[in-house]
Motif scaffolding. Structure first.
Motif, short mmCIF file in Angstrom:
data_model
loop_
_atom_site.label_atom_id
_atom_site.label_comp_id
_atom_site.label_asym_id
_atom_site.label_seq_id
_atom_site.Cartn_x
_atom_site.Cartn_y
_atom_site.Cartn_z
N VAL A 1 -4.37 -52.73 22.26
CA VAL A 1 -3.35 -51.93 21.59
C VAL A 1 -3.07 -52.66 20.28
O VAL A 1 -2.65 -53.82 20.28
CB VAL A 1 -2.07 -51.78 22.43
N ALA A 2 -3.39 -52.00 19.18
CA ALA A 2 -3.18 -52.56 17.84
C ALA A 2 -1.84 -52.08 17.31
O ALA A 2 -1.42 -50.96 17.61
CB ALA A 2 -4.31 -52.12 16.92
N VAL A 3 -1.20 -52.93 16.51
CA VAL A 3 0.11 -52.58 15.96
C VAL A 3 0.14 -52.93 14.47
O VAL A 3 -0.25 -54.03 14.08
CB VAL A 3 1.25 -53.34 16.68
N LEU A 4 0.57 -51.98 13.66
CA LEU A 4 0.77 -52.20 12.23
C LEU A 4 2.03 -51.43 11.83
O LEU A 4 2.14 -50.23 12.11
CB LEU A 4 -0.43 -51.72 11.42
N ASP A 5 2.96 -52.12 11.21
CA ASP A 5 4.22 -51.51 10.78
C ASP A 5 4.93 -50.80 11.94
O ASP A 5 5.49 -49.71 11.76
CB ASP A 5 3.98 -50.53 9.63
N GLY A 6 4.87 -51.39 13.12
CA GLY A 6 5.55 -50.84 14.28
C GLY A 6 4.85 -49.67 14.96
O GLY A 6 5.35 -49.14 15.94
N VAL A 7 3.71 -49.24 14.44
CA VAL A 7 2.97 -48.13 15.01
C VAL A 7 1.90 -48.68 15.96
O VAL A 7 1.07 -49.49 15.56
CB VAL A 7 2.30 -47.28 13.91
N GLU A 8 1.94 -48.24 17.21
CA GLU A 8 0.98 -48.70 18.22
C GLU A 8 -0.19 -47.73 18.31
O GLU A 8 -0.01 -46.51 18.33
CB GLU A 8 1.66 -48.85 19.57
N ILE A 9 -1.40 -48.30 18.39
CA ILE A 9 -2.63 -47.54 18.43
C ILE A 9 -3.48 -48.07 19.57
O ILE A 9 -3.79 -49.25 19.63
CB ILE A 9 -3.40 -47.69 17.10
N ILE A 10 -3.86 -47.18 20.48
CA ILE A 10 -4.70 -47.55 21.62
C ILE A 10 -6.16 -47.62 21.16
O ILE A 10 -6.64 -46.75 20.44
CB ILE A 10 -4.58 -46.53 22.75
N VAL A 11 -6.86 -48.66 21.64
CA VAL A 11 -8.28 -48.82 21.35
C VAL A 11 -9.03 -48.98 22.68
O VAL A 11 -8.78 -49.93 23.42
CB VAL A 11 -8.54 -50.05 20.46
N PHE A 57 -15.21 -47.64 13.28
CA PHE A 57 -13.95 -48.26 13.66
C PHE A 57 -13.72 -49.56 12.90
O PHE A 57 -12.62 -49.80 12.40
CB PHE A 57 -13.90 -48.53 15.17
N VAL A 58 -14.75 -50.38 12.80
CA VAL A 58 -14.62 -51.65 12.07
C VAL A 58 -14.23 -51.38 10.63
O VAL A 58 -13.35 -52.04 10.07
CB VAL A 58 -15.91 -52.48 12.19
N ARG A 59 -14.84 -50.37 10.01
CA ARG A 59 -14.51 -50.02 8.62
C ARG A 59 -13.05 -49.59 8.50
O ARG A 59 -12.33 -50.04 7.61
CB ARG A 59 -15.44 -48.91 8.13
N LEU A 60 -12.59 -48.75 9.41
CA LEU A 60 -11.20 -48.28 9.38
C LEU A 60 -10.23 -49.43 9.64
O LEU A 60 -9.19 -49.55 8.97
CB LEU A 60 -10.99 -47.18 10.41
N ALA A 61 -10.53 -50.27 10.61
CA ALA A 61 -9.64 -51.39 10.94
C ALA A 61 -9.57 -52.40 9.80
O ALA A 61 -8.50 -52.87 9.44
CB ALA A 61 -10.11 -52.06 12.23
N ASN A 62 -10.72 -52.73 9.22
CA ASN A 62 -10.78 -53.69 8.10
C ASN A 62 -9.90 -53.27 6.94
O ASN A 62 -9.37 -54.12 6.21
CB ASN A 62 -12.22 -53.82 7.56
N THR A 63 -9.76 -51.98 6.75
CA THR A 63 -9.04 -51.46 5.59
C THR A 63 -7.66 -50.91 5.95
O THR A 63 -7.06 -50.18 5.16
CB THR A 63 -9.87 -50.37 4.88
N SER A 64 -7.17 -51.25 7.13
CA SER A 64 -5.83 -50.84 7.60
C SER A 64 -5.66 -49.33 7.62
O SER A 64 -4.58 -48.81 7.32
CB SER A 64 -4.74 -51.46 6.71
N LYS A 65 -6.70 -48.59 8.00
CA LYS A 65 -6.64 -47.13 7.97
C LYS A 65 -6.77 -46.47 9.34
O LYS A 65 -7.18 -45.31 9.43
CB LYS A 65 -7.72 -46.60 7.03
N LEU A 66 -6.42 -47.18 10.39
CA LEU A 66 -6.48 -46.57 11.72
C LEU A 66 -5.42 -45.49 11.85
O LEU A 66 -4.36 -45.58 11.32
CB LEU A 66 -6.28 -47.62 12.82
#
Length: 138
Positions: A47-57, A129-138
């Motif tokens: 579960v990834a989190v950025l700016d309080g937003v949780e994203i399931i992987v 996915f790696v491209r999106l994650a690397n650029t904070s675009k999930l």
């Protein structure tokens, strides 16, 4: 409880988690999200989190032809159920390995024609996915 041991762990450690870190995400790995459809415990790879937003992987690895492809629609259903229940804002199902014969079908979004909540889960290749994650675009 000790986290489950999966064969995708090395791929997750080597590619997905560093991509999340590079993109500024914090994460928890091998997270139990409650009960999946059918009543069994539901674990996801991260579960990834950025700016309080949780994203399931959730990561599925298919090195050679096999039954992993048959598990994809059910995993999409279970991930969509988690999003609908408010356990995360969105979910990704990441398909790694070169043994997928239905990769293009799954990543095209065509499951949405067959599963009513499939649009809540983005099915992507490991590279995407790696491209999106690397650029904070999930």
């Amino acid at each position: 409880m000790t986290p489950r041991n999966t064969s995708t762990g090395a791929v997750l450690e080597a590619m997905v988690l560093p991509a999340l870190e590079r993109g500024g995400y914090s994460y928890r790995s091998q997270v139990e999200l409650g009960v999946r459809l059918g009543g069994r415990r539901h674990f996801v790879d991260a579960v990834a989190v950025l700016d309080g937003v949780e994203i399931i992987v959730s990561l599925k690895w298919q090195q050679v032809g096999g039954t992993a492809e048959q598990k994809v629609p059910f995993e999409v259903m279970c991930l969509a159920d988690c999003v609908r229940a408010g356990r995360a804002a969105r979910a990704y199902l990441v398909l790694g390995g070169d043994g997928w014969t239905l990769r293009d079908f799954f990543t095209s979004g065509a499951l949405a024609d067959h599963l009513i909540h499939a649009g809540l889960v983005r099915v992507v290749t490991l590279e995407a996915f790696v491209r999106l994650a690397n650029t904070s675009k999930l």
